[in-house]
Design an enzyme around this catalytic site. Structure first.
Site, PDB file in Angstrom:
ATOM      1  N   CYS B 161      56.625 -37.206-147.522  1.00 53.99           N
ATOM      2  CA  CYS B 161      57.326 -38.202-146.709  1.00 53.99           C
ATOM      3  C   CYS B 161      58.771 -37.832-146.385  1.00 53.99           C
ATOM      4  CB  CYS B 161      57.309 -39.560-147.408  1.00 53.99           C
ATOM      5  SG  CYS B 161      55.740 -39.894-148.244  1.00 53.99           S
ATOM      6  N   HIS B 294      63.900 -46.124-146.946  1.00 57.78           N
ATOM      7  CA  HIS B 294      62.545 -45.551-146.965  1.00 57.78           C
ATOM      8  C   HIS B 294      61.550 -46.719-146.885  1.00 57.78           C
ATOM      9  CE1 HIS B 294      59.460 -42.622-147.545  1.00 57.78           C
ATOM     10  NE2 HIS B 294      59.052 -43.120-148.698  1.00 57.78           N
ATOM     11  N   HIS B 328      54.113 -46.317-142.010  1.00 56.71           N
ATOM     12  CA  HIS B 328      54.669 -45.134-142.647  1.00 56.71           C
ATOM     13  C   HIS B 328      54.085 -43.910-141.955  1.00 56.71           C
ATOM     14  CE1 HIS B 328      56.230 -42.251-145.276  1.00 56.71           C
ATOM     15  NE2 HIS B 328      55.739 -42.620-146.437  1.00 56.71           N
TER      16      HIS B 328
END
Lengths: 209, 398, 109
Positions: B161, B294, B328
């Protein structure tokens, strides 16, 4: 100028440090890695939960971290890590997908390893290394780029050493088929004691001949 | 010491996500607080019980939108998304001379969307599967994007990520050391069964639209997309008579060294990454106007990220999770949220965290819940990935 | 590649004595399955006490192991756990796992 402090190589069932054999493991692939784990005296049961890529990277980098620990280096804050290979996590990807395509539940533990950087993750967890790290994927190591990154980690990111390692379980493109040839080559780089490291020199360490 | 390192500027941006195709579409959606999360419409993957941040275009529509004539056919969706975003970034940077371009691209899926579809032929038509598997190696998608933009050197990053945030960071370093003159940095990831099945096995997903930084958060929604920024030395930009969009003022990468999929309870890695970015930028926490977090909406991430932010900032500046709007996007997230950070700076607003509820247990800070106009000169953008790899980027007004 | 594990047929109406025998065999099987599924290579199944806590000290299992135990129940016993939080009570020890399995298999479908 960056210096090569030490290097390791794991190939053909042998783990060597600076060209000297450290340990040998009989058998193929997973069996061989397990044998090396015992031969190297690694007391770390989590090893057995890892996929082959992570086990390979952990084993090949272990002698370098032991050396750093013996030298009193600040592994916690000041040792950077660059890992790279060509196949990413392809073998583990297949292991994850097999049950899924049969309509079964995926294994969470296998899925965790379907990323190229989980080997680096295991290394940093084992050694408590919070410093900078990066993971690249390429057909061959771009040693100019790697040395640029390593130099920058040292000059602007506060690292005193950088470990750079290629570890892959396929010698050819993944699309060529599943035959595995485990290989890992790791270099410990720093500004202190050692021999000046050129891109060609790094290439020799990171590539299987 | 040779004097101050060069200032790094962003001169172009390109993006495609659940919010639509192009920077203008993102801006409109962010200002409206529009969430692109919903059931799959363009993927034939099943999962009717889950929601995703899907790019609202079929593969055929993506292919039509890509301008590059030599793209070829039967491309992975990751490649199509990447090509689209890369083209927009290059077109928007205004550079007359586009030679000597370096590409740093990131992905976790790569061509896996194709490999998984073709995997059924493993026994009956192995050659067919192997042809698709040529795109499986993550570096393959980079080849396409590099050819389409005419990059003379290219590299591929894959750190889960934090991937495309690391791409931007590496791009900045290459420019500062004079190893590149212009860098296209970013990433792409498409939705695929492989990833969905995996995150489902981790029980990491909310079956409903996610609620980041909320007491009742129940997991993430997967998304897809691509984003690239063009990076150049500010001196070069000004010399050519152009104006930069924003400055990449700071960046840092740190490891959490705790667990492959969970962040340490104290958020050690995240805090180190954020502190490092501020240090490189030469500013204090008090100078940060906005944090693009995040914020995946998992139990673990939001708690540990918030703990780290409260410890670092004391009073946390207005912070948001745009993953509540886009899902995401994995490897693309860092670059996508970099673009959002620049939009915040240029247009003076903070996008909302959709569906945010009560404050996270044990913490005291709530995210921004509605689109909010305010002066934004500095944005800290966080991307924390599996393997404990975490990167924070600090953007500032030009 | 992982071999297929067929789900055993649930007992239709076990007598109390056969439950006792089944229970001992179940616990023995569980210990082997746990060691195998969680790759606890350095652990002998018989060394796991029936009531020893699986998490915390001892086996040192983590959050991923907890998820793998959910897969174990599904693959070997056809039992599905939809909320991972239920694992906190089910996976306390081999005893609690055996209790849950027997309760699920005896329950009317």
């Amino acid at each position: 100028m960056l210096n090569l402090v030490a290097s390791t190589r794991l190939t053909g069932g042998r783990l060597s440090l600076n060209g000297n054999d450290l340990a040998e493991g009989q058998g193929e692939d997973a069996e061989m890695l397990r044998a090396l784990y015992t031969a190297v005296g690694l007391d770390y049961p989590k090893f057995h939960k890892m996929d082959m890529y992570a086990r390979l990277a952990l084993l090949a980098s272990e002698p370098l971290y032991r050396m750093l620990r013996a030298d009193g280096a600040d592994i916690k804050n000041a040792v950077g890590l660059i890992t790279l290979n060509r196949s990413g996590s392809a073998a583990t990807d297949v292991e994850h997908w097999e049950p899924v395509r049969r309509g079964e539940t995926a294994s969470p533990a296998v899925f965790v390893y379907t990323l190229p950087n989980t080997g680096a993750g295991e290394i940093t967890i084992r050694h408590g290394a919070f410093g900078s790290s990066i993971c690249l994927v390429s057909e061959r190591p771009d040693c100019d780029l790697l040395l640029t990154i390593a130099d920058d980690m040292i000059t602007t990111q506060g690292m005193t050493h950088v470990i750079v390692g290629w570890s892959d379980i396929f010698a050819a493109p993944f699309a060529n088929g599943p035959s595995t040839t485990l290989f890992a080559g790791f270099a410990l780089i720093g500004h202190g004691a050692g021999t000046p490291l050129t891109p060609t020199g790094l290439q020799a360490i990171l590539t299987q001949h | 010491m040779q004097g101050l390192p060069p200032t790094i500027a962003i001169t172009g941006m390109g993006v495609v996500s659940a919010l639509g195709n192009g920077v203008a579409a993102q801006l409109a959606a962010l200002r409206a607080g529009y969430s692109g999360i919903g059931a799959l419409r363009y993927h034939d993957l099943g999962f009717p019980d889950l929601v995703f941040g899907e790019v609202p275009m079929s593969d055929a529509e993506l292919k039509t939108a890509v301008k590059w004539a030599d793209a070829g056919s039967d491309l992975s969706r990751t490649v199509l998304l990447g090509l689209l975003a890369a083209e927009e970034a290059m077109a928007s940077c205004g550079a007359k001379n586009k030679t000597g371009l370096t590409l740093i691209s990131a992905s976790t899926v790569g061509g896996m969307d194709r490999t998984e579809r073709e995997y059924q032929y493993r026994d009956s038509d192995t050659a067919r599967l192997m042809r698709a598997a040529r795109g499986h190696e993550v570096s393959d998608h980079t080849r396409y994007v590099a050819r389409s933009v005419g990059a003379t050197q290219a590299g591929t990053i894959s750190t889960a990520c934090s991937s495309s945030a690391n791409a931007i960071m590496l791009g900045a370093r290459l420019l500062k050391t004079g190893r590149a003159n212009a860098v296209l940095a970013g990433g792409a990831d498409a939705l695929c069964g492989f990833t969905i099945a995996g995150f489902r096995a981790l029980s990491a997903m909310d079956a409903k639209a996610c609620r980041p930084f909320s007491a009742d958060r129940a997991g993430m929604n997967l998304g897809e997309g691509a984003a690239y920024v063009v990076l150049e030395r500010l001196s070069d930009v000004l010399e050519s008579g152009r104006k930069p969009l924003a400055i990449v003022a700071g960046y840092a990468n740190a490891n959490d060294a705790y667990h492959q999929t969970a962040t340490s309870p104290e958020g050690i890695g995240p805090q180190k990454a954020m502190e490092g970015a501020l240090r490189v930028a030469g500013i204090t926490a008090a100078n940060v106007d906005h944090v693009n977090a995040h914020g995946t909406a998992t139990g673990n991430n939001d708690l540990t990220e918030l703990i780290a932010m409260e410890r670092l900032f004391g009073k946390v500046p207005p912070f948001t999770s745009t993953k509540s709007l886009t899902g995401h996007t994995l490897a693309a997230a860092g670059a996508l949220e970099a673009v959002f950070s620049v939009l915040s700076i240029r247009h003076g607003f903070v996008p909302p965290t959709a569906r945010a509820g009560d404050v996270v247990e044990g913490c005291r800070s709530l995210p921004v819940k509605v689109p909010t106009d305010m002066a934004v000169r500095t944005v800290l953008s966080n991307s924390f990935g599996f393997g404990g790899n975490g990167t924070s980027l600090l953007f500032s007004a030009a | 590649m992982a071999p297929e594990h067929p789900s055993p047929q649930p007992a239709s109406k076990p007598s109390s004595r056969s439950i006792e025998m089944d229970r001992e065999e179940l616990k023995r099987n569980l210990k082997e399955q746990i060691v195998k599924q969680l790759n606890l290579e350095e652990v002998k199944p018989e060394s796991i006490a029936d009531d020893a806590p699986l998490f915390g000290e001892g086996l040192g299992l983590d959050s991923i192991d907890a998820l793998e135990l959910i897969v174990l129940l599904d693959r070997h016993y056809g039992i599905k756990i939809t909320d991972p939080k239920d694992g906190r009570t089910i996976f306390v020890s081999v005893n609690t796992m055996a209790d849950h399995i027997l309760a699920q298999l005896a329950a009317p479908k």
